[in-house]
Design a protein around this motif. Structure first.
Motif, PDB file in Angstrom:
ATOM      1  N   MET A  31     -84.567  39.632 -86.044  1.00 30.05           N
ATOM      2  CA  MET A  31     -84.384  39.952 -88.238  1.00 30.05           C
ATOM      3  C   MET A  31     -83.757  40.052 -88.465  1.00 30.05           C
ATOM      4  SD  MET A  31     -86.726  40.907 -89.613  1.00 30.05           S
ATOM      5  CE  MET A  31     -86.801  41.653 -91.780  1.00 30.05           C
ATOM      6  N   SER A  32     -81.904  40.555 -87.751  1.00 37.96           N
ATOM      7  CA  SER A  32     -80.611  40.730 -88.188  1.00 37.96           C
ATOM      8  C   SER A  32     -80.114  39.131 -88.340  1.00 37.96           C
ATOM      9  CB  SER A  32     -80.320  41.018 -87.350  1.00 37.96           C
ATOM     10  OG  SER A  32     -80.267  42.558 -86.673  1.00 37.96           O
ATOM     11  N   SER A  33     -80.748  38.276 -87.784  1.00 39.43           N
ATOM     12  CA  SER A  33     -80.609  36.476 -87.997  1.00 39.43           C
ATOM     13  C   SER A  33     -81.067  35.895 -89.423  1.00 39.43           C
ATOM     14  CB  SER A  33     -80.874  35.610 -86.295  1.00 39.43           C
ATOM     15  OG  SER A  33     -80.065  36.461 -85.253  1.00 39.43           O
ATOM     16  N   GLY A  34     -82.316  36.097 -89.553  1.00 35.94           N
ATOM     17  CA  GLY A  34     -83.226  36.113 -90.486  1.00 35.94           C
ATOM     18  C   GLY A  34     -82.228  36.664 -91.902  1.00 35.94           C
TER      19      GLY A  34
ATOM     20  N   ARG B 158     -74.054  43.693 -85.138  1.00 36.14           N
ATOM     21  CA  ARG B 158     -72.952  42.352 -85.684  1.00 36.14           C
ATOM     22  C   ARG B 158     -73.503  41.645 -85.987  1.00 36.14           C
ATOM     23  NH1 ARG B 158     -68.069  41.511 -83.409  1.00 36.14           N
ATOM     24  NH2 ARG B 158     -68.113  39.698 -82.415  1.00 36.14           N
ATOM     25  N   LEU B 159     -74.621  40.966 -86.106  1.00 36.47           N
ATOM     26  CA  LEU B 159     -75.125  39.973 -86.533  1.00 36.47           C
ATOM     27  C   LEU B 159     -74.515  39.482 -88.031  1.00 36.47           C
ATOM     28  CD1 LEU B 159     -78.009  39.256 -84.067  1.00 36.47           C
ATOM     29  CD2 LEU B 159     -76.524  38.179 -84.051  1.00 36.47           C
ATOM     30  N   THR B 160     -74.601  40.989 -88.412  1.00 34.48           N
ATOM     31  CA  THR B 160     -74.921  40.985 -90.644  1.00 34.48           C
ATOM     32  C   THR B 160     -73.709  41.399 -90.360  1.00 34.48           C
ATOM     33  OG1 THR B 160     -75.942  43.065 -89.837  1.00 34.48           O
ATOM     34  CG2 THR B 160     -77.214  41.070 -90.118  1.00 34.48           C
ATOM     35  N   ARG B 161     -72.519  41.220 -89.938  1.00 34.91           N
ATOM     36  CA  ARG B 161     -71.257  41.761 -90.404  1.00 34.91           C
ATOM     37  C   ARG B 161     -70.754  41.826 -91.563  1.00 34.91           C
ATOM     38  NH1 ARG B 161     -71.295  38.315 -85.973  1.00 34.91           N
ATOM     39  NH2 ARG B 161     -68.882  37.712 -85.902  1.00 34.91           N
ATOM     40  N   LYS B 162     -71.187  40.173 -91.631  1.00 39.47           N
ATOM     41  CA  LYS B 162     -70.576  39.345 -92.834  1.00 39.47           C
ATOM     42  C   LYS B 162     -71.837  38.938 -94.076  1.00 39.47           C
ATOM     43  CE  LYS B 162     -67.833  35.990 -90.036  1.00 39.47           C
ATOM     44  NZ  LYS B 162     -68.184  34.711 -89.303  1.00 39.47           N
ATOM     45  N   VAL B 163     -72.922  39.675 -93.877  1.00 36.84           N
ATOM     46  CA  VAL B 163     -74.061  39.757 -94.736  1.00 36.84           C
ATOM     47  C   VAL B 163     -73.708  40.464 -96.128  1.00 36.84           C
ATOM     48  CG1 VAL B 163     -76.184  40.495 -95.444  1.00 36.84           C
ATOM     49  CG2 VAL B 163     -75.875  39.410 -92.906  1.00 36.84           C
ATOM     50  N   ASP B 164     -73.917  40.342 -97.291  1.00 36.74           N
ATOM     51  CA  ASP B 164     -73.399  41.033 -98.598  1.00 36.74           C
ATOM     52  C   ASP B 164     -74.265  42.348 -98.179  1.00 36.74           C
ATOM     53  OD1 ASP B 164     -72.517  41.230-101.321  1.00 36.74           O
ATOM     54  OD2 ASP B 164     -75.004  41.894-101.179  1.00 36.74           O
ATOM     55  N   GLU B 165     -72.917  43.846 -98.624  1.00 40.57           N
ATOM     56  CA  GLU B 165     -73.838  44.840 -97.876  1.00 40.57           C
ATOM     57  C   GLU B 165     -75.126  45.111 -98.789  1.00 40.57           C
ATOM     58  OE1 GLU B 165     -71.057  47.693 -98.498  1.00 40.57           O
ATOM     59  OE2 GLU B 165     -72.393  49.265 -98.270  1.00 40.57           O
ATOM     60  N   ALA B 166     -75.084  44.385-100.094  1.00 42.11           N
ATOM     61  CA  ALA B 166     -76.416  45.106-100.487  1.00 42.11           C
ATOM     62  C   ALA B 166     -77.804  44.539-100.316  1.00 42.11           C
ATOM     63  CB  ALA B 166     -76.357  44.551-102.312  1.00 42.11           C
ATOM     64  N   VAL B 167     -77.319  42.768 -99.594  1.00 38.71           N
ATOM     65  CA  VAL B 167     -78.455  42.802 -98.884  1.00 38.71           C
ATOM     66  C   VAL B 167     -79.444  42.829 -98.219  1.00 38.71           C
ATOM     67  CG1 VAL B 167     -79.198  39.845 -98.544  1.00 38.71           C
ATOM     68  CG2 VAL B 167     -77.954  39.577-100.163  1.00 38.71           C
ATOM     69  N   GLY B 168     -77.924  43.057 -97.012  1.00 35.99           N
ATOM     70  CA  GLY B 168     -78.362  43.629 -96.103  1.00 35.99           C
ATOM     71  C   GLY B 168     -79.018  45.141 -96.344  1.00 35.99           C
ATOM     72  N   LYS B 169     -78.720  45.530 -97.019  1.00 37.03           N
ATOM     73  CA  LYS B 169     -79.572  47.347 -96.822  1.00 37.03           C
ATOM     74  C   LYS B 169     -80.621  47.271 -97.138  1.00 37.03           C
ATOM     75  CE  LYS B 169     -76.747  51.024 -98.558  1.00 37.03           C
ATOM     76  NZ  LYS B 169     -76.542  51.531 -97.505  1.00 37.03           N
ATOM     77  N   SER B 171     -83.014  44.237 -96.962  1.00 36.34           N
ATOM     78  CA  SER B 171     -83.736  43.578 -96.239  1.00 36.34           C
ATOM     79  C   SER B 171     -83.969  44.544 -95.468  1.00 36.34           C
ATOM     80  CB  SER B 171     -82.778  42.426 -95.836  1.00 36.34           C
ATOM     81  OG  SER B 171     -82.882  41.735 -96.708  1.00 36.34           O
ATOM     82  N   PHE B 172     -83.295  45.548 -94.807  1.00 36.13           N
ATOM     83  CA  PHE B 172     -83.411  46.148 -93.245  1.00 36.13           C
ATOM     84  C   PHE B 172     -84.108  47.213 -94.226  1.00 36.13           C
ATOM     85  CE2 PHE B 172     -79.732  44.890 -91.439  1.00 36.13           C
ATOM     86  CZ  PHE B 172     -80.190  44.302 -90.382  1.00 36.13           C
ATOM     87  N   ARG B 173     -83.887  46.984 -95.137  1.00 37.05           N
ATOM     88  CA  ARG B 173     -85.103  48.641 -95.879  1.00 37.05           C
ATOM     89  C   ARG B 173     -86.564  48.489 -95.539  1.00 37.05           C
ATOM     90  NH1 ARG B 173     -82.514  50.476-101.319  1.00 37.05           N
ATOM     91  NH2 ARG B 173     -81.148  52.550-100.506  1.00 37.05           N
ATOM     92  N   TRP B 174     -86.983  47.199 -96.274  1.00 32.35           N
ATOM     93  CA  TRP B 174     -88.325  45.864 -95.786  1.00 32.35           C
ATOM     94  C   TRP B 174     -88.594  45.984 -94.633  1.00 32.35           C
ATOM     95  CZ3 TRP B 174     -91.803  46.281 -99.435  1.00 32.35           C
ATOM     96  CH2 TRP B 174     -91.096  45.833-100.425  1.00 32.35           C
ATOM     97  N   ASP B 248     -75.876  60.538 -88.615  1.00 31.32           N
ATOM     98  CA  ASP B 248     -75.492  59.920 -89.917  1.00 31.32           C
ATOM     99  C   ASP B 248     -76.141  58.099 -89.867  1.00 31.32           C
ATOM    100  OD1 ASP B 248     -74.584  61.828 -91.930  1.00 31.32           O
ATOM    101  OD2 ASP B 248     -72.937  61.755 -91.198  1.00 31.32           O
ATOM    102  N   ILE B 249     -77.887  58.235 -90.448  1.00 27.86           N
ATOM    103  CA  ILE B 249     -78.512  56.833 -90.497  1.00 27.86           C
ATOM    104  C   ILE B 249     -78.165  55.865 -92.020  1.00 27.86           C
ATOM    105  CG2 ILE B 249     -80.248  55.943 -89.879  1.00 27.86           C
ATOM    106  CD1 ILE B 249     -80.949  58.921 -88.644  1.00 27.86           C
ATOM    107  N   ASP B 250     -77.821  54.437 -91.093  1.00 30.66           N
ATOM    108  CA  ASP B 250     -77.915  53.469 -92.365  1.00 30.66           C
ATOM    109  C   ASP B 250     -78.829  53.041 -91.975  1.00 30.66           C
ATOM    110  OD1 ASP B 250     -77.472  52.347 -94.556  1.00 30.66           O
ATOM    111  OD2 ASP B 250     -75.192  51.708 -94.289  1.00 30.66           O
ATOM    112  N   THR B 251     -79.235  51.926 -93.376  1.00 30.04           N
ATOM    113  CA  THR B 251     -81.179  51.275 -92.954  1.00 30.04           C
ATOM    114  C   THR B 251     -80.619  50.184 -91.328  1.00 30.04           C
ATOM    115  OG1 THR B 251     -80.431  48.712 -94.570  1.00 30.04           O
ATOM    116  CG2 THR B 251     -81.697  50.781 -95.315  1.00 30.04           C
ATOM    117  N   PRO B 252     -79.412  49.622 -91.051  1.00 30.47           N
ATOM    118  CA  PRO B 252     -79.853  48.779 -89.682  1.00 30.47           C
ATOM    119  C   PRO B 252     -80.247  49.506 -88.748  1.00 30.47           C
ATOM    120  CG  PRO B 252     -77.886  48.317 -91.228  1.00 30.47           C
ATOM    121  CD  PRO B 252     -78.222  49.303 -91.622  1.00 30.47           C
ATOM    122  N   GLN B 253     -79.622  50.984 -89.527  1.00 27.10           N
ATOM    123  CA  GLN B 253     -79.390  52.173 -87.677  1.00 27.10           C
ATOM    124  C   GLN B 253     -81.448  52.938 -87.166  1.00 27.10           C
ATOM    125  OE1 GLN B 253     -76.006  53.993 -89.099  1.00 27.10           O
ATOM    126  NE2 GLN B 253     -76.332  55.231 -87.369  1.00 27.10           N
TER     127      GLN B 253
END
Lengths: 77, 381
Positions: A31-34, B158-169, B171-174, B248-253
């Motif tokens: 999922m993270s890779s996606g 680790r895998l999403t460290r270069k992902v834009d924060e808003a996009v990551g948040k 996506s992980f919410r879904w 304190d929890i964020d969406t990836p956690q």
């Protein structure tokens, strides 16, 4: 210690731990890779965008398939 | 006449237990989704309620009796089951008031053991079963789930460290909605089945069903409705502790924690290790904090661990007292008095809880150390 070894099937427990770890870490990694690929597709054009988007979709489909299998597992247990 | 009345009361009390199980365990699946804002509180408990309802119907295999391997089935009577349910319900309500996630199954087992000790003595209790089915899993569950969640959380960041924060948040919410739904579904399948088992056991003990009979449809429907209504009520106090109190929890956690919980629950069920949903989910939340190197409030976790240790003996004491009390009075009067005492105790705790009410409006307020903080009565902005 003797009690623990007679009451607990440590081999099966280790197997359960291994499967759970593979499932959880596997799903999170895919999922993270996606998400990473989806993020890379933004702001790009042409073949690079298509490849990244396709990768993100494949990752999502893999996760959905695993979730579907899990629900199936719930129903047949 | 007495036996029919007793059966009706046991069925009603079992459904009440199922209801408390629902609101007590809403947090397991939805606390992190609510804490990260992936789902609005009311939407989260509504979704969880529907999935618990569906989950209860997913597996129609004969529900295993919860007391199997814990007490000698030959000594089980309706009175023992009733007193055990009283112990389980009271422990659930008290820990809900304190905002502590604890195992409903262990509470019920404790109540039944306490009642059985008074009814038939220590030889009717299978102590090795308690060690292998309750104590060892209780110790293992948080560590197993926590270590997997820590590794999964570390991988996600680790895998999403270069992902834009808003996009990551976003996506992980879904993703969190999906993983939380899976945990809700698993919870409905597991926990509603336990109450179905208790009611089936009561029907067999009463002679209404023959031994080995499958669970009647009305029992399945009643249990499914009870657990989903309890879930919809939302145990906001426990949701708050699990979502805001531990770390304190964020969406990836949140996604990693819920996926780990679902994986551990599925694997443990498949391999026959009865792990508590509550302890698994709590371990996962702590693990997600460790995996992100976020501060974990070990004092809060310590309080939960102590409550887990006390679940069996405390519910057992109530179960024993309940059985002794109803036996001393005797007949219908004994069970009626016990039912009134239970209802009064639950009502009293509910009234007490209103003084420091936790609701969908303030469930995500900043954590200040206690779920019973008086400032929570003022709704968070």
């Amino acid at each position: 210690m003797v009690i623990a070894s007679t009451l607990i099937n440590w081999g099966a427990l280790g197997e359960a731990f291994l499967y759970a770890a593979i499932f959880a870490i596997g799903v999170v990694v895919v999922m993270s890779s996606g998400i990473h690929l989806y993020s890379r597709s933004e702001g790009r054009v042409g073949a690079q965008k298509v490849v990244n988007l396709a990768g993100a979709i494949v990752a999502l489909l893999i996760v959905l398939a695993v979730v579907g299998l899990s629900i199936y597992e719930l129903t047949v247990k | 006449m007495h036996q029919s009345f007793m059966l009706g009361l046991v069925v009603a009390t079992a459904l009440a237990f199922d209801f408390t199980n629902g609101f007590h365990d809403t947090a397991n699946a939805m606390a992190t989704s609510i804490a990260t804002g992936a789902l609005k509180p009311r939407v989260a408990v509504g979704l969880s309620a529907v999935l618990n309802l569906v989950g209860a119907f997913l597996s129609l295999a004969v529900a295993a009796t919860i007391a199997s391997g814990i007490v000698d089935q030959n000594f089980i009577t309706l009175q023992v089951v009733f007193a055990g349910l009283v112990g389980g319900i009271l422990w659930n309500v008290v820990t809900w008031y304190l905002g502590i996630p604890s195992s409903s199954s262990h509470a019920l087992i404790g109540g039944v053991i306490g009642a059985m000790l008074v009814h038939a003595g220590g030889h009717a209790v299978l102590w090795s079963g308690i060690l292998s089915k309750v104590f060892v899993p209780a110790i293992l569950a948080p560590f197993v789930a926590g270590s997997i969640a820590a590794a999964a959380t570390w991988s996600a960041y680790r895998l999403t460290r270069k992902v834009d924060e808003a996009v990551g948040k976003k996506s992980f919410r879904w993703a969190q909605v999906g993983s939380a739904s899976l945990v809700s579904l698993a919870h409905g399948t597991n926990d509603a089945q336990k109450t179905m088992g208790i009611i089936t056991l009561a029907l067999v003990a009463n002679g209404t069903l023959h031994e080995g009979a499958s669970t009647p449809t009305w029992v399945i429907i009643a249990c499914a409705l009870a657990i989903s209504m309890g879930t919809y009520l939302g145990g906001w106090r426990i949701i708050r502790t699990l979502g805001k109190g531990l770390t304190d929890i964020d969406t990836p956690q949140g996604f990693a924690a819920e996926t780990s919980s679902a994986a551990v629950l599925l694997a443990s069920t498949h391999f026959g290790f009865p792990l508590s949903t509550t302890q698994v989910c709590t371990g996962s939340v702590v693990g997600s904090g460790v995996g992100h190197a976020a501060p974990v409030r070990w004092g809060v976790f310590g309080r939960m661990a102590i409550a887990w240790l006390f679940t069996l003996p405390a519910a057992g004491l109530v179960g024993a007292a309940a059985f002794a009390g109803q036996s001393a009075i005797g007949g219908n009067a004994g069970v009626i008095v016990l039912a009134i005492v239970l209802a009064a105790a639950c009502a009293g705790i509910y009234v007490l809880s209103r003084q420091t009410a936790v609701s969908p409006e303030n469930v995500n307020a900043e954590w200040t150390g206690e779920v019973n903080e008086t400032h929570l009565t003022q709704k968070a902005a």
